[in-house]
Every structure is written in structure tokens, then in C-alpha cells.
Design an enzyme around this catalytic site. Structure first.
Site, PDB file in Angstrom:
ATOM      1  N   ARG A  55       0.821  -1.230   0.000  1.00 36.93           N
ATOM      2  CA  ARG A  55       0.000   0.000   0.000  1.00 36.93           C
ATOM      3  C   ARG A  55       0.845   1.266   0.000  1.00 36.93           C
ATOM      4  NH1 ARG A  55      -1.936   1.901   4.414  1.00 36.93           N
ATOM      5  NH2 ARG A  55      -2.459  -0.096   5.363  1.00 36.93           N
ATOM      6  N   TYR A 107     -10.145  22.288 -14.992  1.00 34.23           N
ATOM      7  CA  TYR A 107     -10.689  20.946 -15.127  1.00 34.23           C
ATOM      8  C   TYR A 107     -11.922  20.826 -14.226  1.00 34.23           C
ATOM      9  CZ  TYR A 107     -11.202  15.946 -15.121  1.00 34.23           C
ATOM     10  OH  TYR A 107     -11.722  14.690 -15.233  1.00 34.23           O
ATOM     11  N   ASP A 180      -1.298  21.978 -12.379  1.00 28.80           N
ATOM     12  CA  ASP A 180      -1.810  20.861 -13.179  1.00 28.80           C
ATOM     13  C   ASP A 180      -1.224  21.058 -14.578  1.00 28.80           C
ATOM     14  OD1 ASP A 180      -3.213  19.140 -14.826  1.00 28.80           O
ATOM     15  OD2 ASP A 180      -5.150  19.473 -13.849  1.00 28.80           O
ATOM     16  N   LYS A 205      -3.742  10.930 -19.349  1.00 23.63           N
ATOM     17  CA  LYS A 205      -3.774  11.648 -20.617  1.00 23.63           C
ATOM     18  C   LYS A 205      -2.450  11.478 -21.368  1.00 23.63           C
ATOM     19  CE  LYS A 205      -7.752  12.793 -18.876  1.00 23.63           C
ATOM     20  NZ  LYS A 205      -8.021  14.045 -18.180  1.00 23.63           N
TER      21      LYS A 205
END
Ligand SMILES: *Cc1c(COP(=O)(O)O)cnc(C)c1O
Length: 386
Positions: A55, A107, A180, A205
Site C-alpha cells: 500500500r 478541469y 496541473d 492523458k
């Protein structure tokens, strides 16, 4: 085997060879996918290899992070389960009550989360036009604003924000800047070298580039206390990327430079042709001299202006939706940055309250022949306006 990187190698070389990792048992040129969730302790109860559990950490994820760190010229990277997961982890690592400044047009899912969900955790966001430095300065509340969030070029108008100028203003007010950089990619912009503190990618993307992985990434300029808190969020909330996804992402990143350079070149050509189209009111693309922040884009972006653009259809919303309905080659789908070109009536997916103009079509330029792409959209525009 950890590679020792000769310092003079170009980013494209580092990406093509996935940092030159070599697996010592077989000397394979492709790194294996590490799927183990747990690791054997040393007889004296130590964990000298640095791996304890799946994890918090994974070797395949680490290898991909190491490459992204180099490409962004950062100190360390973290891969998470999605772009949203990466963005929200940054916010969740801030102290409760923190004030955030973010772009009005950005976004949509992240704007939506900041407006409607982050408030429940005590985070307060002021939305401003981040292409206006004075507006950003006015929105910063010294001592309260902890984060200025930027997206450049930003969805879906491809607004460009001046990272260096905003970083100066944010730092003066005691805030950090996170960018971003999904659309710019490390090929066209390295925000950390311009003063940003954290870079975020929807690796779904361009970094992956093949529309077959959902992934997110963060890269930090320095490994400080905030970075440790973000790492803790990723571990405690279980947000690490899976090893198969990390492997696919690494495979995609090996061709990042050739892909995005070709996409940006095709996008610029397409933007110039569509700008003269009789049925198109406006082409939004930072590479055009008519773009309001073209000068900043030229200064901040190196080698290209990305493969993303939008067009506004002269006859309005119905004609825009009808154009999207009539394309034969472009795929009518959301998302961006893949090898196949996508077209989207953006206001439809953003829904009520969206600042996106209703006559706007968002285009993600892929790797098809540029003439084929132009002819298809030209035919669709003419059909929709008949
Ligand atoms: C897609 C996207 C995101 C969100 O990424 P997911 O992987 O879908 O969570 C964030 N920012 C930008 C600019 C995007 O295009």
C-alpha cells in the site's frame, strides 16, 4: 538494478530507455512488473531492502516515478490512482481551514470537488482568472492562503497562466503553487524550474497516451514536510497506483516526446487552417498569435503548445453538437492526450453551472494524418450548417 545516470543525457533519451533500468537476473531491457504485496523481513527483524508492504510502496511504481522525477527536474514523484486522486491528495495534506486560490475555468471535476466537497473538510477556495496576475494577488490572503492551484494551459479555453510571476506572488503571501501540467506535459513546460512547488499530472492523458490507463502523478521541487504529509495521505487512503498500471504508464512514457511533439505540430497546423474556416467563429489555441496569452505561452512553453484546442462554431450550440455528431474519423468522446483524435461538446459533459461556452467543441489531436483530420472536421462543419 538502479541506473547511474550520465548527467548529460537529454530527457528524450532518459524516457526512451526508461532510465536504463536493467533487471539483473535476465538482463531484460524491459523491467518486470512487481506484484508482491508483502516482503520478507531480515532474520534480525529489519527491512533493509526498503519494502514492507504494497500500500505505501511498489517497485514498478517507483521506477516510473524515478523517470517522471527526471523529466520534471524535481526531487521526488508519487504515482496515484488517478489525476483526481493526485489533486485531492495535495489539498487533503493541507491543514484544515486552509484557503486555496484556483482558476475560474479549470478541469471541471476538480473545480466541482473544491466547490462542493472540499468545503466539508474545512477547505475554502476563491476562484479567479489566473491569467490576471493582479486578480491572483488580490485573492491571496496572507497567512491564510496555503495553496495557489494553477492549470496551464487550462481546460477548455486553453488559458495560459504565468507560473513564474504567480509563484513569486504566492510565495510572498506564504502560499505554495501547484500546477496541473497535464496538457503541457514535461516536454513543453517544467513548472518546478519556474518556481512552482508541486506539479500534478492526469497521467491518464499524455503521459500514458494510449487511452488505456487511469493514473495520476505528483512531482515535488523539494522533499519537505508537505510532501511527507501527501505521502501519508496516499498511503493511509490507499491511493497508490497499481503495478500493472504503472508498467503501462512507463511503456507509454517511453514514447512521450515523439507523441506530443507530433501532436503539437499537427494541432498548430489544424488551428491555423480552422482559424480561416468560414463556419468557425474562433479558434482557442495558445500557439496562435491571436491567443490572449500567446506571449506568456511563448516564454513559458518550449518546443510546442500542446495537442489541445477548442473551436467555437459560428452558428451556435445546435450546430456545434451537430458537428460532433457528423464526424467520421474523430472519436466523439471525453478525455484527451491519446493517439486517436477526440472531439467533444464540452458544455454537455460539464453540465449546469459550467463556464464553458455552449458553442465550443474541444479537440484532442492524435497521431492520424493531419489532412485526414482537417477534411473530416470540415465535412462535419459543412454538414451541420446545411
Ligand atoms: C483528466 C484530467 C484530470 C483528472 O484526471 P483523472 O485521471 O481523470 O482523474 C485533471 N486535470 C486535467 C487537466 C485533466 O485533463
Amino acid at each position: 538494478m538502479a541506473p547511474s545516470k550520465p548527467p548529460h543525457l537529454k530527457p528524450r533519451t532518459l524516457a526512451a530507455q526508461a532510465l536504463g533500468w536493467e533487471e539483473h537476473e535476465t538482463h531484460a531491457v524491459v523491467t518486470p512488473i512487481h506484484v508482491a504485496t508483502t516482503f520478507i523481513r531480515d532474520p534480525d527483524n529489519q527491512y533493509r531492502n526498503g519494502f514492507i508492504y504494497g500500500r505505501p510502496d511498489n517497485q514498478t511504481v517507483r521506477q516510473c516515478e524515478a523517470l517522471l522525477t527526471q523529466l520534471e527536474e524535481g526531487a521526488e514523484a508519487m504515482l496515484l490512482g488517478s489525476g483526481m486522486s493526485a489533486a485531492t491528495a495535495v489539498v487533503m495534506a493541507l491543514p484544515t481551514g486552509a484557503h486555496i486560490v484556483a482558476p475560474t475555468v479549470m478541469y471541471w471535476a476538480l473545480r466541482n470537488w473544491l466547490m462542493n466537497d472540499a468545503t466539508a473538510y474545512g477547505y475554502r477556495t476563491t476562484f479567479v482568472d489566473t491569467s490576471d496576475l493582479q486578480a491572483v494577488k488580490a485573492a491571496i490572503e496572507p497567512g491564510k492562503t496555503r495553496l495557489v492551484w494553477l492549470e496551464t494551459p487550462s481546460n477548455p479555453l486553453w488559458t495560459v497562466s504565468d507560473i513564474a510571476a504567480i509563484a513569486d506572488a504566492a510565495h510572498a503571501g506564504g502560499a505554495i503553487v501547484a500546477v496541473d501540467s497535464t496538457v503541457a506535459t514535461p516536454v513543453f513546460t517544467r513548472p518546478l524550474t519556474l518556481g512552482a512547488d508541486i506539479v500534478m499530472h492526469a497521467a491518464t492523458k499524455y503521459l500514458n497516451g494510449h487511452s488505456d490507463v487511469v493514473a495520476g502523478a505528483l512531482v515535488t521541487r523539494e522533499t519537505n514536510e508537505l510532501w511527507a504529509r501527501i505521502r501519508r495521505v496516499r498511503s493511509m487512503h490507499g491511493q497508490i497506483l497499481g503495478p500493472f498500471e504503472a508498467f503501462l504508464l512507463m511503456r507509454g512514457m517511453r514514447t512521450l516526446h515523439v507523441r506530443v511533439e507530433a501532436q503539437a505540430k499537427a494541432a498548430l497546423g489544424l488551428a491555423e487552417r480552422l482559424k480561416g474556416h468560414p463556419l468557425v467563429a474562433e479558434v482557442l489555441y495558445p500557439g496562435l498569435t491571436s491567443h490572449p496569452q500567446h506571449a506568456v505561452a511563448r516564454r513559458q512553453m518550449t518546443g510546442g503548445f500542446s495537442g489541445m484546442m477548442s473551436i467555437r462554431v459560428k452558428a451556435g450550440e445546435t450546430a456545434a453538437v451537430s458537428t460532433a455528431a457528423r464526424v467520421a474519423l474523430w472519436k466523439r468522446a471525453t478525455s484527451l492526450g491519446g493517439v486517436e483524435s477526440l472531439i467533444e461538446h464540452r458544455a454537455s459533459i460539464e453540465g449546469a453551472g459550467s463556464p464553458c461556452p455552449t458553442d465550443l467543441l474541444r479537440l484532442s489531436v492524435g497521431l492520424e494524418d493531419a489532412d485526414d483530420l482537417y477534411e473530416d472536421i470540415d465535412r462535419a462543419l459543412r454538414g451541420a450548417n446545411d
